[in-house]
Design a protein around this motif. Structure first.
Motif, mmCIF file in Angstrom:
data_model
loop_
_atom_site.group_PDB
_atom_site.id
_atom_site.type_symbol
_atom_site.label_atom_id
_atom_site.label_comp_id
_atom_site.label_asym_id
_atom_site.label_seq_id
_atom_site.Cartn_x
_atom_site.Cartn_y
_atom_site.Cartn_z
ATOM 1 N N SER A 52 -9.812 8.884 23.131
ATOM 2 C CA SER A 52 -11.044 8.138 23.337
ATOM 3 C C SER A 52 -12.276 9.027 23.223
ATOM 4 C CB SER A 52 -11.026 7.461 24.709
ATOM 5 O OG SER A 52 -9.945 6.574 24.808
ATOM 6 N N PHE A 94 -16.720 1.662 16.215
ATOM 7 C CA PHE A 94 -17.428 2.522 17.152
ATOM 8 C C PHE A 94 -18.629 3.183 16.477
ATOM 9 C CE2 PHE A 94 -13.087 2.170 18.696
ATOM 10 C CZ PHE A 94 -13.295 1.808 20.032
ATOM 11 N N THR A 132 -11.610 8.419 14.891
ATOM 12 C CA THR A 132 -12.098 7.143 15.407
ATOM 13 C C THR A 132 -12.392 6.182 14.266
ATOM 14 O OG1 THR A 132 -13.747 6.108 16.853
ATOM 15 C CG2 THR A 132 -14.519 7.859 15.403
ATOM 16 N N THR A 159 -14.928 4.189 12.769
ATOM 17 C CA THR A 159 -16.393 4.092 12.795
ATOM 18 C C THR A 159 -16.904 2.705 12.414
ATOM 19 O OG1 THR A 159 -16.425 5.042 10.570
ATOM 20 C CG2 THR A 159 -16.815 6.546 12.420
ATOM 21 N N TYR A 211 -13.168 10.669 20.718
ATOM 22 C CA TYR A 211 -13.782 10.423 19.414
ATOM 23 C C TYR A 211 -14.500 9.078 19.368
ATOM 24 C CZ TYR A 211 -10.840 14.355 18.125
ATOM 25 O OH TYR A 211 -10.245 15.594 18.070
ATOM 26 N N ASP A 212 -13.971 8.084 20.088
ATOM 27 C CA ASP A 212 -14.640 6.780 20.145
ATOM 28 C C ASP A 212 -16.002 6.909 20.829
ATOM 29 O OD1 ASP A 212 -12.293 5.796 19.030
ATOM 30 O OD2 ASP A 212 -11.477 5.152 20.954
ATOM 31 N N TYR A 271 -8.552 -2.732 22.666
ATOM 32 C CA TYR A 271 -9.214 -1.761 21.798
ATOM 33 C C TYR A 271 -10.437 -2.351 21.098
ATOM 34 C CZ TYR A 271 -9.498 1.617 17.891
ATOM 35 O OH TYR A 271 -9.909 2.544 16.963
#
Length: 395
Positions: free
Chosen positions: A302, A194, A189, A191, A304-305, A280
């Motif tokens: 998603s 997110f 992801t 970071t 990981y998001d 996104y």
């Protein structure tokens, strides 16, 4: 290092792998160019999101300006079995970029197979996003036999790396590629985008009239049969033991199945808030405001998001999700079981604050311990550099 990606699925408005990976490699000092399909031949996967590609030109410009990554689109004739038929001009385009290495995404595509058959002009690396559980049709059996017979031999003769993006042995057991050429580098992801945000949580809840202490479940993704759209709707049909709000970010398909999904959600005994499919760059707030993220079928990047935003995940029990949710950062339910899915959601809804904080902490920590694209980009760079070395040694 100048890296040319060849990715027929690339769309800067979505968070598929090339989007954050190219961004972070560019930030780390590499020069990245993405060669992809023409704007009038957007990959069919995006039609399921209801995306016609009308904003693609602007999305490309925004992505290039924000990341420094160059996007080159090549004339594309169409698709066969969701595999793009890109003009042979793509080889000329790649050649003109004078790459140090070419990274072709999705080893099972026609594009990747054409690069394998092409004369060896550049160091080459591939990846695979396939899972054994997704390989079932009769056509696949014929395809995999051909791949083992021809393309596996090219890969092994030239010592080309095929990166496994999921912890699954599909490329070994189905395509026959020897394990030493198939390193595993997980999805991850961004970071920078997110991360937990109390401010975003409060703002979203205030705007949607959701109390701070109300338990909110978020689903982001397609509401198709393959992703369990109707199954998800059935799970929320009856009221939970405590008030639960579902925020559903995705547009049901325009067919009988999609209309059934919408009808069941409209009739839910729980509060359901529907949002259309989001770009996104606009997704983070939906995870930041929630208490739990769910995936009714298959597995999703998603995951990981959501974890990066500090929220636990409930997903179906399969070989990939089982490992992902084994760190006190989520839970798995019996595939296809409405009762077990509701039970797992209910357990999180009834949890006390200490338990919720533990799961939130573990979710964020899980990403920080190896699924940040800053780290993943460096892992890819390592194997791209090794690909250059292998190419030079073969001369």
């Amino acid at each position: 290092m100048k890296i040319v990606y060849v990715d027929e699925t690339f769309n800067p408005a979505y968070g598929y792998q090339s989007n954050p990976l190219a961004k972070f490699q560019q930030r780390q000092g590499h020069e990245v160019v993405i060669v992809t399909v023409s704007r009038d031949q957007l990959h069919p996967v995006y039609r399921a999101f209801g995306d016609s590609g009308e904003s693609l030109e602007r999305d490309d410009e925004v992505y290039e300006a924000a990341t420094g990554v160059k996007i080159i689109r090549v004339k594309t004739r169409g698709y066969v079995k969701n595999r793009a038929i890109i003009s042979s001009a793509m080889f000329k385009v790649v050649r003109a970029q004078k790459p140090d290495v070419v990274f072709v995404h999705c080893a099972e595509t026609l594009t990747a197979m054409r690069f394998l058959l092409h004369k060896k002009e550049w160091p080459l690396m591939l990846d695979s996003h396939m899972l054994s559980m997704a390989s079932k049709s009769k056509f696949v059996v014929v395809f995999e036999s051909l791949y083992r017979l021809l393309f596996r031999r090219i890969i092994e003769r030239n010592n080309l790396y095929v990166v496994r993006t999921q912890d699954d042995d599909y490329v070994n057991t189905h395509l026959g590629i020897k394990k030493e050429l198939t390193p595993f580098i997980s999805f991850g992801t961004d970071t920078i985008l997110f991360h937990p945000s109390d401010e975003a949580r409060k703002k979203f809840r205030r705007e949607n009239n959701i109390a701070e202490d109300e338990f909110v479940v978020v689903y982001t993704g397609k509401l198709t049969e393959a992703k369990g759209g109707k199954f998800l709707a059935e799970v929320f049909k009856d009221r939970f033991e405590v008030p639960v709000t579902l925020v559903c970010v995705g547009t049901p398909p325009n067919n009988d199945y999609g209309r059934d999904v919408k009808r069941i959600l409209d009739e839910s005994a729980n509060r359901v808030i529907m949002y259309p499919t989001q770009k996104y760059m606009d997704l983070a707030k939906f995870y930041q405001m929630a208490d739990l993220s769910i995936f009714p079928k298959q597995c999703s990047m998603s995951f990981y998001d959501a974890q990066a935003c500090g929220i636990p995940v409930v997903s179906e029990d399969n070989n990939v999700n089982r490992e992902r949710c084994s760190h006190n950062n989520g839970a798995n339910f019996e595939p296809g079981s409405i009762e077990d899915f509701r039970k797992k959601i209910g357990e999180f809804a009834l949890a006390d604050n200490d338990m919720r904080e533990t799961y939130r902490y573990n979710s964020r920590r899980y990403v920080e311990d190896g699924f940040d694209y800053a780290d993943i980009a460096r892992e890819y760079a390592h194997f791209l550099e090794k690909s250059i070395e292998v190419f030079r040694n073969s001369k």
